[in-house]
Design a protein around this motif. Structure first.
Motif, PDB file in Angstrom:
ATOM      1  N   ASN A  17     -20.375  -2.995 -10.295  1.00  0.00           N
ATOM      2  CA  ASN A  17     -21.261  -4.153 -10.125  1.00  0.00           C
ATOM      3  C   ASN A  17     -20.781  -5.015  -8.957  1.00  0.00           C
ATOM      4  OD1 ASN A  17     -22.562  -3.236 -12.426  1.00  0.00           O
ATOM      5  ND2 ASN A  17     -21.465  -4.650 -13.789  1.00  0.00           N
ATOM      6  N   GLY A  18     -21.632  -5.792  -8.423  1.00  0.00           N
ATOM      7  CA  GLY A  18     -21.253  -6.747  -7.387  1.00  0.00           C
ATOM      8  C   GLY A  18     -21.087  -6.108  -6.025  1.00  0.00           C
ATOM      9  N   VAL A  19     -20.469  -6.876  -5.112  1.00  0.00           N
ATOM     10  CA  VAL A  19     -20.316  -6.435  -3.726  1.00  0.00           C
ATOM     11  C   VAL A  19     -18.891  -6.704  -3.262  1.00  0.00           C
ATOM     12  CG1 VAL A  19     -22.742  -6.869  -3.176  1.00  0.00           C
ATOM     13  CG2 VAL A  19     -21.033  -8.690  -2.845  1.00  0.00           C
ATOM     14  N   SER A  20     -18.522  -6.064  -2.149  1.00  0.00           N
ATOM     15  CA  SER A  20     -17.245  -6.316  -1.486  1.00  0.00           C
ATOM     16  C   SER A  20     -17.527  -6.502   0.002  1.00  0.00           C
ATOM     17  CB  SER A  20     -16.277  -5.147  -1.687  1.00  0.00           C
ATOM     18  OG  SER A  20     -15.902  -5.019  -3.047  1.00  0.00           O
ATOM     19  N   SER A  21     -16.686  -7.267   0.643  1.00  0.00           N
ATOM     20  CA  SER A  21     -16.865  -7.514   2.073  1.00  0.00           C
ATOM     21  C   SER A  21     -15.542  -7.358   2.787  1.00  0.00           C
ATOM     22  CB  SER A  21     -17.433  -8.916   2.313  1.00  0.00           C
ATOM     23  OG  SER A  21     -16.559  -9.903   1.782  1.00  0.00           O
ATOM     24  N   GLY A  22     -15.606  -6.939   4.057  1.00  0.00           N
ATOM     25  CA  GLY A  22     -14.378  -6.764   4.813  1.00  0.00           C
ATOM     26  C   GLY A  22     -14.654  -6.457   6.261  1.00  0.00           C
ATOM     27  N   ASN A  23     -13.578  -6.505   7.058  1.00  0.00           N
ATOM     28  CA  ASN A  23     -13.668  -6.203   8.481  1.00  0.00           C
ATOM     29  C   ASN A  23     -13.126  -4.793   8.702  1.00  0.00           C
ATOM     30  OD1 ASN A  23     -13.207  -5.976  11.288  1.00  0.00           O
ATOM     31  ND2 ASN A  23     -12.954  -8.192  11.483  1.00  0.00           N
ATOM     32  N   PRO A  24     -13.948  -3.867   9.188  1.00  0.00           N
ATOM     33  CA  PRO A  24     -13.496  -2.483   9.353  1.00  0.00           C
ATOM     34  C   PRO A  24     -12.304  -2.349  10.300  1.00  0.00           C
ATOM     35  CG  PRO A  24     -15.625  -2.824  10.414  1.00  0.00           C
ATOM     36  CD  PRO A  24     -15.359  -4.025   9.571  1.00  0.00           C
ATOM     37  N   GLU A  25     -12.187  -3.203  11.282  1.00  0.00           N
ATOM     38  CA  GLU A  25     -11.065  -3.113  12.211  1.00  0.00           C
ATOM     39  C   GLU A  25      -9.737  -3.335  11.503  1.00  0.00           C
ATOM     40  OE1 GLU A  25     -11.550  -5.715  15.499  1.00  0.00           O
ATOM     41  OE2 GLU A  25     -13.125  -4.508  16.452  1.00  0.00           O
ATOM     42  N   ASN A  26      -9.699  -4.261  10.570  1.00  0.00           N
ATOM     43  CA  ASN A  26      -8.465  -4.535   9.834  1.00  0.00           C
ATOM     44  C   ASN A  26      -8.063  -3.355   8.957  1.00  0.00           C
ATOM     45  OD1 ASN A  26      -8.405  -7.090  10.971  1.00  0.00           O
ATOM     46  ND2 ASN A  26      -9.412  -8.075   9.222  1.00  0.00           N
ATOM     47  N   LEU A  27      -9.053  -2.761   8.313  1.00  0.00           N
ATOM     48  CA  LEU A  27      -8.760  -1.615   7.455  1.00  0.00           C
ATOM     49  C   LEU A  27      -8.296  -0.418   8.281  1.00  0.00           C
ATOM     50  CD1 LEU A  27     -11.639  -1.862   4.818  1.00  0.00           C
ATOM     51  CD2 LEU A  27      -9.179  -2.122   4.406  1.00  0.00           C
ATOM     52  N   ARG A  28      -8.893  -0.240   9.461  1.00  0.00           N
ATOM     53  CA  ARG A  28      -8.462   0.877  10.311  1.00  0.00           C
ATOM     54  C   ARG A  28      -7.065   0.643  10.859  1.00  0.00           C
ATOM     55  NH1 ARG A  28     -14.148   1.022  12.405  1.00  0.00           N
ATOM     56  NH2 ARG A  28     -15.139   2.750  11.288  1.00  0.00           N
ATOM     57  N   SER A  29      -6.747  -0.603  11.134  1.00  0.00           N
ATOM     58  CA  SER A  29      -5.394  -0.921  11.585  1.00  0.00           C
ATOM     59  C   SER A  29      -4.378  -0.559  10.509  1.00  0.00           C
ATOM     60  CB  SER A  29      -5.295  -2.405  11.926  1.00  0.00           C
ATOM     61  OG  SER A  29      -3.973  -2.738  12.331  1.00  0.00           O
ATOM     62  N   TYR A  30      -4.702  -0.902   9.263  1.00  0.00           N
ATOM     63  CA  TYR A  30      -3.837  -0.506   8.136  1.00  0.00           C
ATOM     64  C   TYR A  30      -3.720   1.007   8.067  1.00  0.00           C
ATOM     65  CZ  TYR A  30      -3.074   1.283   3.450  1.00  0.00           C
ATOM     66  OH  TYR A  30      -2.645   2.033   2.388  1.00  0.00           O
ATOM     67  N   ALA A  31      -4.854   1.696   8.149  1.00  0.00           N
ATOM     68  CA  ALA A  31      -4.866   3.151   8.002  1.00  0.00           C
ATOM     69  C   ALA A  31      -4.038   3.823   9.095  1.00  0.00           C
ATOM     70  CB  ALA A  31      -6.298   3.663   8.019  1.00  0.00           C
ATOM     71  N   ASN A  32      -4.202   3.402  10.331  1.00  0.00           N
ATOM     72  CA  ASN A  32      -3.478   4.030  11.438  1.00  0.00           C
ATOM     73  C   ASN A  32      -1.972   3.779  11.337  1.00  0.00           C
ATOM     74  OD1 ASN A  32      -5.929   4.913  12.481  1.00  0.00           O
ATOM     75  ND2 ASN A  32      -6.147   3.166  13.876  1.00  0.00           N
ATOM     76  N   GLY A  33      -1.609   2.545  10.978  1.00  0.00           N
ATOM     77  CA  GLY A  33      -0.185   2.243  10.827  1.00  0.00           C
ATOM     78  C   GLY A  33       0.443   3.020   9.690  1.00  0.00           C
ATOM     79  N   SER A  34      -0.253   3.099   8.560  1.00  0.00           N
ATOM     80  CA  SER A  34       0.268   3.827   7.397  1.00  0.00           C
ATOM     81  C   SER A  34       0.361   5.317   7.681  1.00  0.00           C
ATOM     82  CB  SER A  34      -0.630   3.586   6.181  1.00  0.00           C
ATOM     83  OG  SER A  34      -0.618   2.216   5.812  1.00  0.00           O
ATOM     84  N   ALA A  35      -0.617   5.855   8.408  1.00  0.00           N
ATOM     85  CA  ALA A  35      -0.594   7.279   8.746  1.00  0.00           C
ATOM     86  C   ALA A  35       0.626   7.610   9.593  1.00  0.00           C
ATOM     87  CB  ALA A  35      -1.875   7.657   9.481  1.00  0.00           C
ATOM     88  N   GLY A  36       0.990   6.700  10.503  1.00  0.00           N
ATOM     89  CA  GLY A  36       2.178   6.920  11.321  1.00  0.00           C
ATOM     90  C   GLY A  36       3.449   6.953  10.494  1.00  0.00           C
ATOM     91  N   LEU A  37       3.546   6.061   9.526  1.00  0.00           N
ATOM     92  CA  LEU A  37       4.717   6.052   8.647  1.00  0.00           C
ATOM     93  C   LEU A  37       4.760   7.309   7.786  1.00  0.00           C
ATOM     94  CD1 LEU A  37       4.782   2.309   7.501  1.00  0.00           C
ATOM     95  CD2 LEU A  37       6.190   3.417   9.245  1.00  0.00           C
ATOM     96  N   ASN A  38       3.603   7.744   7.316  1.00  0.00           N
ATOM     97  CA  ASN A  38       3.545   8.974   6.528  1.00  0.00           C
ATOM     98  C   ASN A  38       4.046  10.163   7.339  1.00  0.00           C
ATOM     99  OD1 ASN A  38       2.424   7.495   4.443  1.00  0.00           O
ATOM    100  ND2 ASN A  38       0.324   8.133   4.875  1.00  0.00           N
ATOM    101  N   GLU A  39       3.661  10.206   8.609  1.00  0.00           N
ATOM    102  CA  GLU A  39       4.071  11.317   9.468  1.00  0.00           C
ATOM    103  C   GLU A  39       5.587  11.343   9.651  1.00  0.00           C
ATOM    104  OE1 GLU A  39       3.830  14.720  11.607  1.00  0.00           O
ATOM    105  OE2 GLU A  39       2.232  13.732  10.462  1.00  0.00           O
ATOM    106  N   GLU A  40       6.195  10.171   9.725  1.00  0.00           N
ATOM    107  CA  GLU A  40       7.646  10.105   9.885  1.00  0.00           C
ATOM    108  C   GLU A  40       8.380  10.757   8.715  1.00  0.00           C
ATOM    109  OE1 GLU A  40       8.813   6.081  10.423  1.00  0.00           O
ATOM    110  OE2 GLU A  40       7.683   5.799  12.285  1.00  0.00           O
ATOM    111  N   LEU A  41       7.798  10.711   7.533  1.00  0.00           N
ATOM    112  CA  LEU A  41       8.445  11.253   6.330  1.00  0.00           C
ATOM    113  C   LEU A  41       7.957  12.650   5.968  1.00  0.00           C
ATOM    114  CD1 LEU A  41       8.312   8.112   3.970  1.00  0.00           C
ATOM    115  CD2 LEU A  41      10.150   8.795   5.526  1.00  0.00           C
ATOM    116  N   SER A  42       6.991  13.155   6.691  1.00  0.00           N
ATOM    117  CA  SER A  42       6.290  14.379   6.260  1.00  0.00           C
ATOM    118  C   SER A  42       7.205  15.586   6.084  1.00  0.00           C
ATOM    119  CB  SER A  42       5.170  14.713   7.245  1.00  0.00           C
ATOM    120  OG  SER A  42       5.699  14.956   8.544  1.00  0.00           O
ATOM    121  N   GLY A  43       8.249  15.690   6.892  1.00  0.00           N
ATOM    122  CA  GLY A  43       9.109  16.869   6.798  1.00  0.00           C
ATOM    123  C   GLY A  43      10.233  16.760   5.792  1.00  0.00           C
ATOM    124  N   LEU A  44      10.421  15.578   5.213  1.00  0.00           N
ATOM    125  CA  LEU A  44      11.582  15.375   4.336  1.00  0.00           C
ATOM    126  C   LEU A  44      11.553  16.186   3.045  1.00  0.00           C
ATOM    127  CD1 LEU A  44      12.452  11.576   4.700  1.00  0.00           C
ATOM    128  CD2 LEU A  44      13.596  13.560   5.680  1.00  0.00           C
TER     129      LEU A  44
END
Length: 336
Positions: A153-180
């Motif tokens: 129910n209801g709605v959510s609002s947000g700025n896609p640029e902020n979410l993509r910034s989170y996603a790109n930064g987190s993906a980089g950190l994930n890659e650093e640990l990928s081989g461990l």
């Protein structure tokens, strides 16, 4: 050979295993602040049920990361403790070998002839290996806001640029640990084959590491999918509003879980090696350290029952002669 040979135990491998697991634990911890920074960026201008769900997923990831690092550290400690125990076992065996070398020398033979030998020496004692502690129960499992019956129910609002910034930064950190996880799994195999004293099984910890990484990747795809939905609603570079039902549909179409679940991270299974006095074949009285060597000196055949005369020699006492019958209790406690 009266004394046992050294263990098949590669102490360099054990040190490497401990170092790799401890380094992996520190790598997970070192990323925590960076991940939180990216979460803060993604949360800017994010409102509604999906914003609450985003925060819940991030908190779950952080808590699981802390627990994972703890268990990785405990694997390192277990490897080090087994190595310490193996070193002490080798020291006991070395003491036994030196004892027999002395026993076979002219001085040792003179001491034996005049019954001047003392108790057989033993090396250092080993403390038992302490199994890693399991993570304490978190109590009742938390429920994500996106799992509530009213979540659609209801709605959510947000700025896609902020979410993509989170996603790109987190993906980089994930890659650093990928081989461990793969590296740590190989290290465990090396330990099993090259450190043959006791056992160390941390497969469950490696599985949890992989599961944590998979959930992190799901969070990245989650953020990008929601960002795309906000952009489609006209929110590129600005805040857009989308119904929660539409966001759930977008995640489902992308094959992405809406909510993250707490990981179950088992403790490693460790078993200490079988410790000995270092003496392989000759019996040692562990109560007083005396070396015991039973001998059959005389057997009388042709009687109703076969009679034997046994001598049991200790390293620090004169020979004890016992007269008895095979298959029955001895007649006396010993003749001197």
């Amino acid at each position: 050979m009266h004394a046992a040979e050294n263990l098949t135990f590669n102490f360099g491998t054990a040190e490497t295993v401990a170092g790799k697991f401890r380094s992996a634990a520190q790598s997970v911890r070192d990323q925590q602040s960076g991940r939180q920074s990216f979460v803060s960026t993604g949360s800017q201008d994010f409102k509604g049920g999906f914003a609450d769900g985003f925060t819940f997923n991030a908190e779950t990831a952080s808590a699981d990361g802390t627990e994972l690092a703890t268990q990785l550290d405990q694997v390192a400690e277990a490897a080090e403790h087994l190595a310490s125990q193996a070193k002490e076992e080798n020291e006991r065996r070395q003491v036994a070998r030196e004892y027999y070398e002395h026993k076979d020398s002219w001085q040792g033979k003179v001491e034996e002839f005049f019954h001047l030998e003392g108790p057989a020496p033993t090396g250092p004692e080993s403390s038992p290996v302490t199994p890693p502690k399991p993570i304490e129960s978190k109590g009742m499992a938390r429920q994500s806001p996106l799992e509530l019956a009213t979540a659609s129910n209801g709605v959510s609002s947000g700025n896609p640029e902020n979410l993509r910034s989170y996603a790109n930064g987190s993906a980089g950190l994930n890659e650093e640990l990928s081989g461990l996880p793969g590296t740590l799994s190989s290290q465990l195999s090396n330990f099993a084959s090259q450190c043959q004293f006791g056992s160390l099984n941390a497969d469950g910890v490696i599985t949890a590491f992989n599961d944590w990484m998979t959930a992190n990747k799901n969070d990245v795809t989650w953020a990008r999918t929601v960002a795309d939905a906000f952009e489609a609603a006209g929110g590129e570079g600005s805040v857009a509003t989308v119904s929660n039902a539409s966001l759930f549909a977008a995640l489902k179409n992308a094959g992405v879980n809406a909510s993250r679940t707490d990981l179950k991270i088992p403790a490693a299974q460790v078993k200490g090696g079988e410790t000995t006095t270092g003496y392989a074949s000759d019996p040692i009285n562990t109560a007083n350290g005396n070396f015991i060597e039973p001998e059959l000196d005389l057997a009388l055949l042709g009687l109703p029952r076969r009679c034997v005369l046994n001598a049991c020699t200790t390293a620090s006492r004169k020979p004890m002669v016992r007269l008895g019958q095979v298959g029955t209790a001895s007649w006396t406690s010993g003749w001197y």
